[in-house]
Write a protein that holds these residues in place. Structure first.
Motif, mmCIF file in Angstrom:
data_model
loop_
_atom_site.group_PDB
_atom_site.id
_atom_site.type_symbol
_atom_site.label_atom_id
_atom_site.label_comp_id
_atom_site.label_asym_id
_atom_site.label_seq_id
_atom_site.Cartn_x
_atom_site.Cartn_y
_atom_site.Cartn_z
ATOM 1 N N GLU A 1 1.076 -1.341 -0.031
ATOM 2 C CA GLU A 1 0.008 -0.057 -0.106
ATOM 3 C C GLU A 1 0.818 1.362 -0.014
ATOM 4 O OE1 GLU A 1 -2.513 -0.448 3.616
ATOM 5 O OE2 GLU A 1 -3.696 -1.926 2.604
ATOM 6 N N ARG A 2 2.133 1.252 0.570
ATOM 7 C CA ARG A 2 2.824 2.487 0.802
ATOM 8 C C ARG A 2 4.041 2.602 0.077
ATOM 9 N NH1 ARG A 2 0.803 5.540 5.184
ATOM 10 N NH2 ARG A 2 -1.158 4.675 6.028
ATOM 11 N N TYR A 3 4.592 1.477 -0.238
ATOM 12 C CA TYR A 3 6.020 1.428 -0.840
ATOM 13 C C TYR A 3 5.972 1.602 -2.192
ATOM 14 C CZ TYR A 3 10.761 0.743 -1.444
ATOM 15 O OH TYR A 3 12.315 0.851 -1.870
ATOM 16 N N ASP A 4 6.577 2.564 -3.139
ATOM 17 C CA ASP A 4 6.539 2.607 -4.354
ATOM 18 C C ASP A 4 7.727 2.419 -5.201
ATOM 19 O OD1 ASP A 4 7.693 5.092 -3.602
ATOM 20 O OD2 ASP A 4 6.203 6.190 -4.448
ATOM 21 N N GLY A 5 8.864 1.932 -4.511
ATOM 22 C CA GLY A 5 10.127 1.780 -5.050
ATOM 23 C C GLY A 5 10.162 0.499 -6.015
ATOM 24 N N LYS A 6 10.991 0.548 -7.145
ATOM 25 C CA LYS A 6 11.336 -0.474 -7.799
ATOM 26 C C LYS A 6 11.608 -1.817 -7.281
ATOM 27 C CE LYS A 6 12.360 2.722 -11.660
ATOM 28 N NZ LYS A 6 13.178 3.039 -12.749
ATOM 29 N N ASP A 7 12.177 -1.824 -6.078
ATOM 30 C CA ASP A 7 12.747 -2.857 -5.376
ATOM 31 C C ASP A 7 11.584 -3.628 -4.348
ATOM 32 O OD1 ASP A 7 12.908 -0.789 -3.772
ATOM 33 O OD2 ASP A 7 14.703 -1.445 -2.996
ATOM 34 N N ALA A 8 10.200 -3.202 -4.634
ATOM 35 C CA ALA A 8 9.212 -3.576 -4.024
ATOM 36 C C ALA A 8 9.239 -5.227 -3.509
ATOM 37 C CB ALA A 8 7.834 -3.140 -4.121
ATOM 38 N N GLU A 9 9.449 -5.923 -4.590
ATOM 39 C CA GLU A 9 9.302 -7.267 -4.482
ATOM 40 C C GLU A 9 10.380 -7.934 -3.797
ATOM 41 O OE1 GLU A 9 6.832 -9.413 -5.409
ATOM 42 O OE2 GLU A 9 5.681 -7.591 -5.614
#
Length: 456
Positions: free
Chosen positions: A235-243
């Protein structure tokens, strides 16, 4: 072309074309200044000459030459694509306070190999958590502590560097543990302010309810916490390394370090430690290790639900520090009626239990002990534990043979600096008297005994 850390520090430097070399610097890692631009100057690095040859005028200056092809090794086969600069930034954060430890020194001895190996393992999805060191500490109270391996601490810092800013925006202001500028003194003064405001300047009645959670860290439901954290990141993290962040966080939360650890304390040290204070007595589903940074941050995340439930129930003056809570309210009957609801909420929603033997409910004039302070109207005292510890230390410094005043200065001023925040003039006066008896005119104190000074 330079790959740069988000803060702007140069971490890696590529020289020439696609077949050029990459420089990794680590010689300043233990000096607190890891990445210096001077390290990349012509006088302080390996140089590629115009004729294509490489000279090594300063071969042993701490810069390591790595072929760029090594960094691009199997990139198509990688499961994730975390930049190397992110791992290096996590290493920087990790080494700040651990530079002199054995595991940190061992890691830095072969820095380039170890950091590249960790980076590849994380990106390929083959990273596995290593074994921890487990030991017992007896002060201020007996606890079991797990210290993760240094390379695992780098992963912990990678996780926390991404989650902590989100938590700071998410957590209520009255949660005080493990947060910048919100330590024990902040928590103590917040409770004191709540008492002052609710009692309207000590003119009206109000009551203080202090409660904590039984065996909190050992009672944490790890799958429940993991589910909440995964949803929070989505819901809150929009970085490319979310996975990869979600994968690493899940691995850390669900880890059972007690199954593959080295005990540094004797087994007899565990005698007398309650079952709800040790991971060795828990099943695989419960318990987070005390000593790991993610455990502390995610504990705040879990307990934020308690703060919100208390506020939604009509109690606005609530302060938290780890698993200790202090509630201030004008109605004694309303607090009593609320406690069973709180107990049911903890059990049904978080799988936690209110510690019934440590629930304190008194009129504000009786005061309350909280995180090292005793809060009473118009004054705050130090706790009995702090007072005894200070008196024992001052006596030891005053009677230790061949101890110079310069060697005692840091310890004395540390305690004096702590007590200046409390109503503790007599404590400081007794400490000063002991130092005068030992050192005479070699030392003196400033006004109100806030600081000891070496006489010139």
């Amino acid at each position: 072309m330079n790959a740069r850390h988000p803060a702007g520090d140069s971490r890696i430097m590529q020289l020439g074309g696609p077949d050029s070399l990459l420089l990794l610097s680590h010689n300043g890692a233990l000096k607190g200044n890891l990445w210096s631009s001077s390290q990349y100057s012509a006088n302080n690095a390996w140089n590629v000459n115009n004729n294509g040859n490489t000279n090594n005028n300063n071969k042993y200056n701490g810069l390591t030459v790595v072929p760029l092809s090594e960094l691009n090794h199997d990139t198509k086969a990688n499961r994730y694509h975390i930049p190397l600069s992110h791992i290096l930034a996590a290493f920087d954060e990790c080494v700040k306070n651990k530079a002199k430890t054995y595991n940190a020194q061992r890691f830095v001895v072969d820095f380039e190999h170890n950091i590249m190996r960790l980076w590849r393992e994380v990106n390929s999805g083959t990273y596995k958590i290593g074994r921890s060191i487990c030991f017992i500490v007896n002060r201020p109270i007996k606890r079991e502590v797990f210290a993760a391996d240094f390379r695992d601490r780098i992963v912990h810092d990678y996780i926390c560097m991404r989650i902590n800013p989100l938590l700071e925006a998410y957590l209520p202001d009255n949660m005080c543990s493990n947060r910048t500028n919100k330590g024990t003194l902040y928590a103590i003064h917040r409770v004191a302010d709540d008492v002052m405001n609710v009692s309207r300047g000590y003119a009206n009645d109000c009551y203080i309810c202090k409660f904590d959670i039984r065996g909190f860290f050992m009672s944490i439901d790890k799958p429940l916490l993991n589910e909440k954290v995964q949803r929070f990141i989505d819901e809150r993290y929009d970085g490319k390394d979310a996975e990869p962040l979600k994968w690493l966080t899940e691995m850390v939360i669900l880890n059972c370090p007690q199954k593959h650890c080295v005990r540094r304390s004797k087994l007899t040290q565990w005698d007398g430690l309650r079952a709800d204070k040790s991971l060795f007595t828990q099943d695989d589903r419960h318990g987070m290790p005390i000593g790991n940074l993610p455990s502390q941050l995610l504990a705040n995340f879990l307990l934020s639900d308690v703060i919100r439930f208390v506020k939604e129930s009509g109690f606005s003056c609530i302060t938290q520090y780890v698993d200790d809570f202090v509630l201030v309210h004008e109605s004694l009957d309303e607090i009593r009626a609320f406690l069973p609801r709180l107990r049911a909420f903890l059990k049904d929603h978080l799988g936690l239990e209110l510690h019934t033997n440590k629930t304190y409910l008194q009129h504000y004039r009786k005061g309350v002990s909280f995180v090292g302070g005793i809060i009473k109207p118009y004054r705050i005292y130090t706790s009995s534990r702090t007072r005894r510890k200070m008196e024992a230390k001052m006596w030891w410094l005053a009677h230790k043979a061949n101890l110079k005043p310069q060697e005692a200065l840091a310890s004395v001023n540390s305690y004096l600096g702590l007590t200046r925040h409390f109503s503790a003039y007599r404590m400081r006066e007794r400490a000063a008297r002991l130092m005068f008896e030992r050192y005479g005119n070699a030392v003196y104190f400033n006004e109100n005994y806030h600081k000891m000074i070496i006489a010139k």
